[in-house]
Design a protein around this motif. Structure first.
Motif, PDB file in Angstrom:
ATOM      1  N   LEU A 232      25.418  45.427  29.559  1.00  0.00           N
ATOM      2  CA  LEU A 232      25.371  44.130  28.881  1.00  0.00           C
ATOM      3  C   LEU A 232      24.117  43.975  28.023  1.00  0.00           C
ATOM      4  CD1 LEU A 232      26.516  41.850  31.851  1.00  0.00           C
ATOM      5  CD2 LEU A 232      27.859  42.392  29.812  1.00  0.00           C
ATOM      6  N   GLU A 233      23.071  44.681  28.392  1.00  0.00           N
ATOM      7  CA  GLU A 233      21.785  44.446  27.736  1.00  0.00           C
ATOM      8  C   GLU A 233      21.769  44.888  26.279  1.00  0.00           C
ATOM      9  OE1 GLU A 233      18.037  42.778  27.680  1.00  0.00           O
ATOM     10  OE2 GLU A 233      19.584  42.742  29.241  1.00  0.00           O
ATOM     11  N   ARG A 234      22.684  45.744  25.877  1.00  0.00           N
ATOM     12  CA  ARG A 234      22.665  46.205  24.491  1.00  0.00           C
ATOM     13  C   ARG A 234      22.931  45.067  23.512  1.00  0.00           C
ATOM     14  NH1 ARG A 234      27.828  46.585  26.113  1.00  0.00           N
ATOM     15  NH2 ARG A 234      29.516  46.844  24.591  1.00  0.00           N
ATOM     16  N   ARG A 235      23.467  43.943  24.019  1.00  0.00           N
ATOM     17  CA  ARG A 235      23.706  42.775  23.165  1.00  0.00           C
ATOM     18  C   ARG A 235      22.506  41.835  23.124  1.00  0.00           C
ATOM     19  NH1 ARG A 235      27.502  44.811  20.092  1.00  0.00           N
ATOM     20  NH2 ARG A 235      29.477  45.217  21.201  1.00  0.00           N
ATOM     21  N   TYR A 236      21.398  42.243  23.763  1.00  0.00           N
ATOM     22  CA  TYR A 236      20.197  41.400  23.779  1.00  0.00           C
ATOM     23  C   TYR A 236      19.039  42.039  23.017  1.00  0.00           C
ATOM     24  CZ  TYR A 236      22.337  38.540  27.454  1.00  0.00           C
ATOM     25  OH  TYR A 236      23.167  37.709  28.164  1.00  0.00           O
ATOM     26  N   ARG A 237      19.331  43.043  22.209  1.00  0.00           N
ATOM     27  CA  ARG A 237      18.225  43.702  21.513  1.00  0.00           C
ATOM     28  C   ARG A 237      17.591  42.823  20.446  1.00  0.00           C
ATOM     29  NH1 ARG A 237      21.326  49.547  21.066  1.00  0.00           N
ATOM     30  NH2 ARG A 237      21.174  50.022  23.314  1.00  0.00           N
TER      31      ARG A 237
END
Length: 730
Positions: free
Chosen positions: A622-627
């Motif tokens: 999921l974190e790849r959408r918080y870059r």
């Protein structure tokens, strides 16, 4: 969900909270000089000012003091407490003091007097059970007395006095107020007196003028602390000029059945009376004596100034002469510094030489030391009742302050009262103002507001609008010469934000360079080295983003301007208390909290996704959408170069909302549903909403308070919108 990583973060969060608790400290205060009002020449008195022992709880205080009384002085640093000099501007929860009572006091009732208490006080003697509780009271800055029977003391050995302070009524009733912090202040004199059976109470004085003749009415009470058959009593009153009596009266008061308090009224006439003026602050001496045929006697002596004060056609009139007000307002912090020096009379004289004729006390009542010095110097004082930013439903009854007002109004230097600040404009508030005006009469009553549309129920001249650091009307001006400085108190924040921005840039770049991986690879039990490296950088970026979010919250906490308007004391003592702590420990606590919330959110949602992915792997995916958080970190680092604090905060919220549809699409694409991710935030929001419901009156008060301030802006925006709309079609 409760795997090894979750337990590790739970332990780290507990460690952060423990470190914060271990290093918890109250805002630094100063020891204060204090004055004593009323001088009794026949009472045995112990002054209890000076060193006290300070503890965090009543149980800790009693346990430690009991051990010391048994000769055990080897308490650990966790239980031994610390020293505190009272009176003080330091906030505390529990203090103790050891008293040695002389044997000759054993036949008399003791009166314990606290001056300048702010908070709800519970007082105990030689124990902390209900039977050893000698009384409690709500302190509002005046004098509070507790009666102690002689049998409660141990004569010839140490007695342990314990005082517990919790949040006072004013703190709880104010806007968004609560009982936390459970602490308070003692800013005035503390003394223990041994009294006779019948004592004379603090009087109320009224002066009427017939030409140059002063008709003085003195009302007081005889308080009987024993058996009434010791009467009748003789009450003698005399007013002198310091060398000879000018007027006197003697009354005989017979005993009354089942009456422990008897009212006494004395009248004096002084022809060609000398008035108290700024040029000639003359003080008579009033002495009251009560005695019986057994030889018991109690007396009270106090200075007495004769003057009149009124508001006529918008002007202040002192002794029938208009005086233009040139005033200076003292914030609590400035007052603490001045009272710490103890030489208030010299400071007041220097202000008189500058042309100042009035001192305004913001946020607290002046100590007797101030009042006595002002009486001698010939300068006016303007003080406040503790009624500030309180929703109308929780406004106190003005007669609750009757004793406080009568105590202070014995001083001729006290000219005016602010009976309320920042209140609503409804009927309840207006009724309060009108009743409070009657309580402080004949002194002047005023209300402070923040906008011209506020209705107070008082005359236009008595409703004053705060204008920056000054209040100004036709009668003159009062200014705050040294307003509190508002600054960011998180030192090295800009360095930390810059380093974190660089780290997030590096981690973002390493994530971009890492291999692209898919949801199904979460279940790979033997991932290749490139995939393991990608997970490493993903995990580090998760932690860095949480650190940034915790940093923004911590930065916001330390930017809350609790003294944004010098005319209003700080709104929330809880914020002041938090701002006194280490920002690094608060940041670490927020990091642990936000990390656990994220783990909990994903842990709850993971069982509802296809094939039940591992929680940590799901977080990485999921974190790849918080870059985009890199841009927020950069904007936070640019705060010293003019970027406003709300820039990164609003940016984080907007980007979070902007990418929400993409995150939802990712979950749907793997045949899952997004609503399980909303359960934990939903529970948190619901809990906060329930908590906010109990402050419904506060939100209504805030809306009604801000509406007059916002309406001009809204009207301007409507005008601009209509203008642009018409220009578009014409």
């Amino acid at each position: 969900m409760f795997n090894r990583r979750f337990m590790i973060f739970m332990a780290l969060w507990a460690l952060a909270i423990g470190s914060l608790w271990w290093n918890w400290r109250s805002p630094e205060g100063e020891s204060l000089y204090a004055g004593q009002s009323g001088i009794s020449s026949t009472r045995f008195t112990q002054n209890l000012n000076g060193s006290w022992n300070q503890f965090t709880s009543l149980r800790q205080a009693w346990t430690t003091e009991s051990e010391r009384s048994q000769g055990n002085n080897n308490q650990s640093f966790l239980t031994r407490g610390s020293s505190l000099v009272l009176p003080s501007s330091s906030r505390f929860s529990v203090v103790t003091k050891r008293l040695l009572i002389p044997g000759e006091w054993s036949s008399r009732t003791m009166v314990l007097t606290f001056n300048g208490v702010q908070g709800h006080a519970n007082v105990y003697l030689n124990g902390i059970s209900n039977t050893q509780k000698i009384g409690e009271f709500e302190g509002s800055g005046g004098a509070n007395e507790l009666e102690i029977l002689p049998k409660a003391f141990r004569y010839g050995e140490d007695n342990i006095l314990l005082v517990e302070l919790t949040g006072g009524e004013g703190q709880r009733a104010s806007f968004l107020g609560s009982a936390w912090p459970k602490s308070g202040y003692i800013k005035g004199d503390i003394r223990l007196e041994a009294v006779v059976e019948t004592t004379i109470m603090r009087p109320q004085v009224k002066v009427d003028w017939i030409g140059t003749t002063a008709q003085i009415t003195v009302k007081t009470d005889l308080l009987h602390r024993g058996f009434l058959q010791e009467g009748p009593w003789t009450v003698y009153g005399v007013i002198s000029d310091g060398s000879a009596g000018l007027a006197e009266q003697t009354l005989t008061i017979p005993p009354e059945e089942s009456a422990d308090r008897q009212a006494v009224t004395l009248s004096f006439t002084i022809p060609e009376a000398r008035r108290w003026t700024m040029e000639d602050p003359y003080l008579y001496q009033l002495r009251l004596i009560v005695s019986n045929n057994k030889g018991d006697m109690d007396d009270l002596s106090l200075p007495l100034g004769l003057r009149t004060i009124s508001l006529e056609s918008g002007k202040w009139v002192l002794n029938d002469q208009i005086i233009p007000i040139i005033g200076e307002a003292l914030t609590p912090q400035e007052e603490y510094k001045l009272r710490n020096t103890g030489d208030l009379e010299a400071w007041l004289k220097s202000e008189r030489q500058k042309g100042t004729n009035l001192i305004y006390f913001i946020g607290q009542l002046p100590d007797e030391l101030w009042l006595q010095a002002a009486d001698k110097v010939g300068i006016g004082l303007w003080v406040e009742l503790p009624v500030e930013l309180i929703p109308s439903q929780r406004l106190p009854q003005p007669d609750d302050f009757r004793n406080l007002i009568s105590e202070k109004m014995l001083h001729p230097s006290l000219w005016a009262w602010t009976v309320g600040k920042g209140l609503a404009s409804d009927g309840l508030a207006q009724t309060y103002f009108q009743q409070a005006q009657n309580e402080v009469h004949p002194n002047l009553a005023f209300a402070l507001t923040l906008n011209t549309n506020s209705l107070t129920g008082l005359s236009k001249e008595q409703s004053i609008v705060v204008q920056g650091t000054a209040i100004q009307e036709e009668w003159g001006e009062v200014t705050v010469s040294t307003p509190p400085i508002i600054d960011v108190r998180w030192e090295k924040e800009h360095i930390f934000a810059g380093v974190l921005a660089v780290i997030m840039l590096f981690l973002g770049w390493m994530n971009i360079r890492s291999v692209t991986w898919r949801y199904k690879e979460i279940f790979d039990t033997k991932p290749k080295r490139r995939l393991r490296n990608a997970w490493l950088w993903n995990g580090l970026f998760v932690f860095a983003r949480i650190c940034m979010l915790a940093g923004l919250v911590t930065s916001g906490l330390f930017r809350i301007p609790i003294h944004i308007n010098p005319w209003f004391s700080h709104l929330w003592p809880r914020i002041e208390l938090l701002q006194a702590q280490s920002p690094w420990l608060i940041w670490a606590t927020f990091v642990g909290l936000f990390m656990l919330m994220r783990l909990l959110q994903v842990g709850v949602a993971a069982p509802h996704l296809p094939d039940v992915p591992h929680e940590i792997g799901l977080i990485y995916w999921l974190e790849r959408r918080y870059r985009w958080a890199i841009f927020v970190a950069i904007s936070w680092a640019l705060l010293p170069w003019g970027v406003p604090y709300y820039g990164p905060v609003i940016g984080y919220i907007l980007l979070l909302s902007l990418f929400l549809p993409i995150r939802i699409h990712d979950i749907h694409r793997i045949k899952g549903r997004y609503h399980p991710f909303l359960w934990v935030p939903g529970v948190i929001i619901a809990s906060l909403s329930v908590g906010a419901f109990f402050y419904l009156a506060d939100w209504i008060f805030l809306w009604n308070w801000l509406l007059p301030l916002v309406e001009p802006i809204l009207d301007q925006l409507r005008t601009m919108w209509h203008t642009q709309f018409l220009n578009l079609f014409t």
